[in-house]
Write a protein that holds these residues in place. Structure first.
Motif, PDB file in Angstrom:
ATOM      1  N   ASP A  12     126.583 125.768 138.896  1.00 50.72           N
ATOM      2  CA  ASP A  12     127.913 126.048 138.662  1.00 50.72           C
ATOM      3  C   ASP A  12     128.935 126.150 139.939  1.00 50.72           C
ATOM      4  OD1 ASP A  12     127.412 128.653 139.589  1.00 50.72           O
ATOM      5  OD2 ASP A  12     128.023 129.584 137.601  1.00 50.72           O
ATOM      6  N   GLY A  13     127.976 126.079 141.123  1.00 48.90           N
ATOM      7  CA  GLY A  13     128.593 126.399 142.385  1.00 48.90           C
ATOM      8  C   GLY A  13     128.508 127.652 143.117  1.00 48.90           C
ATOM      9  N   SER A  14     127.812 128.628 142.193  1.00 50.11           N
ATOM     10  CA  SER A  14     127.945 129.967 142.765  1.00 50.11           C
ATOM     11  C   SER A  14     126.786 129.978 143.647  1.00 50.11           C
ATOM     12  CB  SER A  14     127.743 131.028 141.550  1.00 50.11           C
ATOM     13  OG  SER A  14     126.835 130.968 140.728  1.00 50.11           O
ATOM     14  N   SER A  15     126.720 130.978 144.465  1.00 47.11           N
ATOM     15  CA  SER A  15     125.582 131.286 145.144  1.00 47.11           C
ATOM     16  C   SER A  15     125.211 132.770 145.288  1.00 47.11           C
ATOM     17  CB  SER A  15     125.810 130.908 146.597  1.00 47.11           C
ATOM     18  OG  SER A  15     124.605 130.775 147.482  1.00 47.11           O
ATOM     19  N   TRP A  16     124.026 133.235 145.143  1.00 49.45           N
ATOM     20  CA  TRP A  16     123.556 134.576 145.026  1.00 49.45           C
ATOM     21  C   TRP A  16     122.387 134.766 146.352  1.00 49.45           C
ATOM     22  CZ3 TRP A  16     125.928 137.163 141.305  1.00 49.45           C
ATOM     23  CH2 TRP A  16     126.923 136.716 140.539  1.00 49.45           C
ATOM     24  N   ALA A  17     122.471 136.113 146.815  1.00 52.25           N
ATOM     25  CA  ALA A  17     121.662 136.431 147.785  1.00 52.25           C
ATOM     26  C   ALA A  17     120.597 137.543 147.446  1.00 52.25           C
ATOM     27  CB  ALA A  17     122.379 137.061 148.906  1.00 52.25           C
ATOM     28  N   LEU A  18     119.529 137.524 147.521  1.00 48.92           N
ATOM     29  CA  LEU A  18     118.448 138.515 147.339  1.00 48.92           C
ATOM     30  C   LEU A  18     117.316 138.651 148.616  1.00 48.92           C
ATOM     31  CD1 LEU A  18     116.069 137.896 144.577  1.00 48.92           C
ATOM     32  CD2 LEU A  18     117.633 136.324 145.537  1.00 48.92           C
ATOM     33  N   THR A  19     116.889 140.015 148.422  1.00 49.69           N
ATOM     34  CA  THR A  19     115.700 140.085 149.462  1.00 49.69           C
ATOM     35  C   THR A  19     114.483 140.182 148.223  1.00 49.69           C
ATOM     36  OG1 THR A  19     116.920 140.902 151.144  1.00 49.69           O
ATOM     37  CG2 THR A  19     114.514 141.339 151.159  1.00 49.69           C
ATOM     38  N   ILE A  20     113.126 139.606 148.630  1.00 47.34           N
ATOM     39  CA  ILE A  20     112.075 139.761 147.790  1.00 47.34           C
ATOM     40  C   ILE A  20     110.999 140.286 148.464  1.00 47.34           C
ATOM     41  CG2 ILE A  20     110.589 138.448 146.401  1.00 47.34           C
ATOM     42  CD1 ILE A  20     112.373 136.229 145.994  1.00 47.34           C
ATOM     43  N   PHE A  21     110.303 141.073 147.855  1.00 44.43           N
ATOM     44  CA  PHE A  21     109.236 141.976 148.659  1.00 44.43           C
ATOM     45  C   PHE A  21     107.999 142.068 147.483  1.00 44.43           C
ATOM     46  CE2 PHE A  21     113.264 144.295 149.835  1.00 44.43           C
ATOM     47  CZ  PHE A  21     112.984 144.433 151.317  1.00 44.43           C
ATOM     48  N   THR A  22     106.846 142.045 148.246  1.00 46.63           N
ATOM     49  CA  THR A  22     105.876 142.211 147.214  1.00 46.63           C
ATOM     50  C   THR A  22     105.609 143.898 147.148  1.00 46.63           C
ATOM     51  OG1 THR A  22     104.118 142.235 149.140  1.00 46.63           O
ATOM     52  CG2 THR A  22     104.744 140.063 148.267  1.00 46.63           C
ATOM     53  N   VAL A  23     104.756 144.014 146.454  1.00 45.59           N
ATOM     54  CA  VAL A  23     104.399 145.412 146.007  1.00 45.59           C
ATOM     55  C   VAL A  23     103.579 145.792 147.316  1.00 45.59           C
ATOM     56  CG1 VAL A  23     102.992 147.136 144.893  1.00 45.59           C
ATOM     57  CG2 VAL A  23     104.177 145.343 143.650  1.00 45.59           C
ATOM     58  N   ASP A  24     102.545 145.254 148.073  1.00 48.20           N
ATOM     59  CA  ASP A  24     101.955 145.636 148.991  1.00 48.20           C
ATOM     60  C   ASP A  24     102.911 145.829 150.372  1.00 48.20           C
ATOM     61  OD1 ASP A  24      99.571 145.917 147.735  1.00 48.20           O
ATOM     62  OD2 ASP A  24      98.985 143.761 148.309  1.00 48.20           O
ATOM     63  N   GLU A  25     103.951 145.214 150.320  1.00 47.01           N
ATOM     64  CA  GLU A  25     105.044 145.029 151.550  1.00 47.01           C
ATOM     65  C   GLU A  25     105.642 146.400 151.566  1.00 47.01           C
ATOM     66  OE1 GLU A  25     107.054 143.832 154.885  1.00 47.01           O
ATOM     67  OE2 GLU A  25     105.088 143.747 154.284  1.00 47.01           O
ATOM     68  N   VAL A  26     106.026 146.634 150.171  1.00 49.13           N
ATOM     69  CA  VAL A  26     106.783 147.922 149.879  1.00 49.13           C
ATOM     70  C   VAL A  26     105.794 149.162 150.524  1.00 49.13           C
ATOM     71  CG1 VAL A  26     107.770 149.606 148.196  1.00 49.13           C
ATOM     72  CG2 VAL A  26     108.524 147.228 148.093  1.00 49.13           C
ATOM     73  N   ARG A  27     104.662 149.344 150.059  1.00 52.36           N
ATOM     74  CA  ARG A  27     103.777 150.270 150.564  1.00 52.36           C
ATOM     75  C   ARG A  27     103.411 150.273 151.910  1.00 52.36           C
ATOM     76  NH1 ARG A  27      99.993 148.050 146.337  1.00 52.36           N
ATOM     77  NH2 ARG A  27     100.068 149.608 144.568  1.00 52.36           N
ATOM     78  N   ARG A  28     103.543 149.082 152.602  1.00 50.57           N
ATOM     79  CA  ARG A  28     103.410 149.036 154.129  1.00 50.57           C
ATOM     80  C   ARG A  28     104.752 149.778 154.666  1.00 50.57           C
ATOM     81  NH1 ARG A  28     104.999 146.635 158.501  1.00 50.57           N
ATOM     82  NH2 ARG A  28     106.424 145.280 157.335  1.00 50.57           N
ATOM     83  N   LEU A  29     105.745 149.153 154.234  1.00 53.59           N
ATOM     84  CA  LEU A  29     106.991 149.991 154.727  1.00 53.59           C
ATOM     85  C   LEU A  29     107.160 151.464 154.522  1.00 53.59           C
ATOM     86  CD1 LEU A  29     109.473 147.123 153.629  1.00 53.59           C
ATOM     87  CD2 LEU A  29     108.722 147.777 155.965  1.00 53.59           C
ATOM     88  N   LEU A  30     106.770 151.722 153.410  1.00 55.34           N
ATOM     89  CA  LEU A  30     106.689 153.332 153.139  1.00 55.34           C
ATOM     90  C   LEU A  30     105.811 153.984 154.091  1.00 55.34           C
ATOM     91  CD1 LEU A  30     107.035 153.255 149.330  1.00 55.34           C
ATOM     92  CD2 LEU A  30     108.833 154.050 151.018  1.00 55.34           C
ATOM     93  N   ALA A  31     104.687 153.416 154.500  1.00 53.47           N
ATOM     94  CA  ALA A  31     103.571 154.076 155.172  1.00 53.47           C
ATOM     95  C   ALA A  31     104.035 154.016 156.572  1.00 53.47           C
ATOM     96  CB  ALA A  31     102.318 153.207 155.217  1.00 53.47           C
ATOM     97  N   LYS A  32     104.891 152.872 157.029  1.00 53.12           N
ATOM     98  CA  LYS A  32     105.173 152.733 158.448  1.00 53.12           C
ATOM     99  C   LYS A  32     106.476 153.822 158.766  1.00 53.12           C
ATOM    100  CE  LYS A  32     108.188 149.954 161.289  1.00 53.12           C
ATOM    101  NZ  LYS A  32     108.612 148.439 161.210  1.00 53.12           N
ATOM    102  N   TRP A  33     107.180 153.942 157.619  1.00 54.34           N
ATOM    103  CA  TRP A  33     108.423 154.967 157.642  1.00 54.34           C
ATOM    104  C   TRP A  33     107.860 156.224 157.547  1.00 54.34           C
ATOM    105  CZ3 TRP A  33     111.335 151.936 153.548  1.00 54.34           C
ATOM    106  CH2 TRP A  33     112.056 150.818 153.978  1.00 54.34           C
ATOM    107  N   LYS A  34     106.792 156.715 157.041  1.00 50.45           N
ATOM    108  CA  LYS A  34     106.241 158.048 156.935  1.00 50.45           C
ATOM    109  C   LYS A  34     105.653 158.427 158.323  1.00 50.45           C
ATOM    110  CE  LYS A  34     102.772 160.688 154.800  1.00 50.45           C
ATOM    111  NZ  LYS A  34     101.815 160.909 153.618  1.00 50.45           N
ATOM    112  N   GLU A  35     105.058 157.294 159.121  1.00 51.39           N
ATOM    113  CA  GLU A  35     104.870 157.634 160.552  1.00 51.39           C
ATOM    114  C   GLU A  35     105.827 157.635 161.568  1.00 51.39           C
ATOM    115  OE1 GLU A  35     101.638 158.123 161.623  1.00 51.39           O
ATOM    116  OE2 GLU A  35     101.075 158.279 159.456  1.00 51.39           O
ATOM    117  N   THR A  36     106.904 156.916 161.330  1.00 53.46           N
ATOM    118  CA  THR A  36     108.256 156.773 162.296  1.00 53.46           C
ATOM    119  C   THR A  36     109.119 157.608 161.930  1.00 53.46           C
ATOM    120  OG1 THR A  36     109.246 155.112 161.028  1.00 53.46           O
ATOM    121  CG2 THR A  36     107.748 154.383 162.638  1.00 53.46           C
ATOM    122  N   GLY A  37     109.199 158.357 160.618  1.00 59.43           N
ATOM    123  CA  GLY A  37     109.843 159.589 160.446  1.00 59.43           C
ATOM    124  C   GLY A  37     111.313 158.879 159.694  1.00 59.43           C
TER     125      GLY A  37
END
Length: 108
Positions: free
Chosen positions: A35-60
């Motif tokens: 229909d001409g519309s365009s949509w944006a999103l970010t896709i993560f895996t479950v393991d990537e979310v775990r990795r980011l949470l662990a990283k943020w725990k270390e970095t604060g």
């Protein structure tokens, strides 16, 4: 990388540091509908979310990794463009693309 099918075009913004389309775990995507519309999103895996949470725990960051949030997120169980494309196809088929993604271009 662009994946085209009969109902949509998915444009995966793979960076130069991405090893392979089979292993991508965190990627921005634009989905263009017929229909001409365009949509944006970010896709993560479950393991990537775990990795980011662990990283943020270390970095604060993000309250020491105490939560994960994104407005336009979709979480899939496994890495790779194929798994992510299957999820996008279901969003388009079910009409949920408008509730999961952020509109980046109106139809017409």
């Amino acid at each position: 990388m662009t994946i085209t099918d009969s109902t949509s075009v998915a444009r995966f913004l793979l960076g130069p540091d991405t090893d392979a389309e089979e292993s991508v775990a965190n990627v921005d995507v634009f989905v263009d509908l017929s229909d001409g519309s365009s949509w944006a999103l970010t896709i993560f895996t479950v393991d990537e979310v775990r990795r980011l949470l662990a990283k943020w725990k270390e970095t604060g960051e993000v309250a020491n990794g105490s939560y994960f949030r994104a407005v336009d997120q979709l979480i899939v169980p496994e890495p790779g463009v194929a798994a992510m494309t299957a999820a996008i196809r279901e969003l388009v088929r079910s009409g949920e693309v408008a509730s999961v993604c952020v509109r980046s271009r109106a139809p017409g």
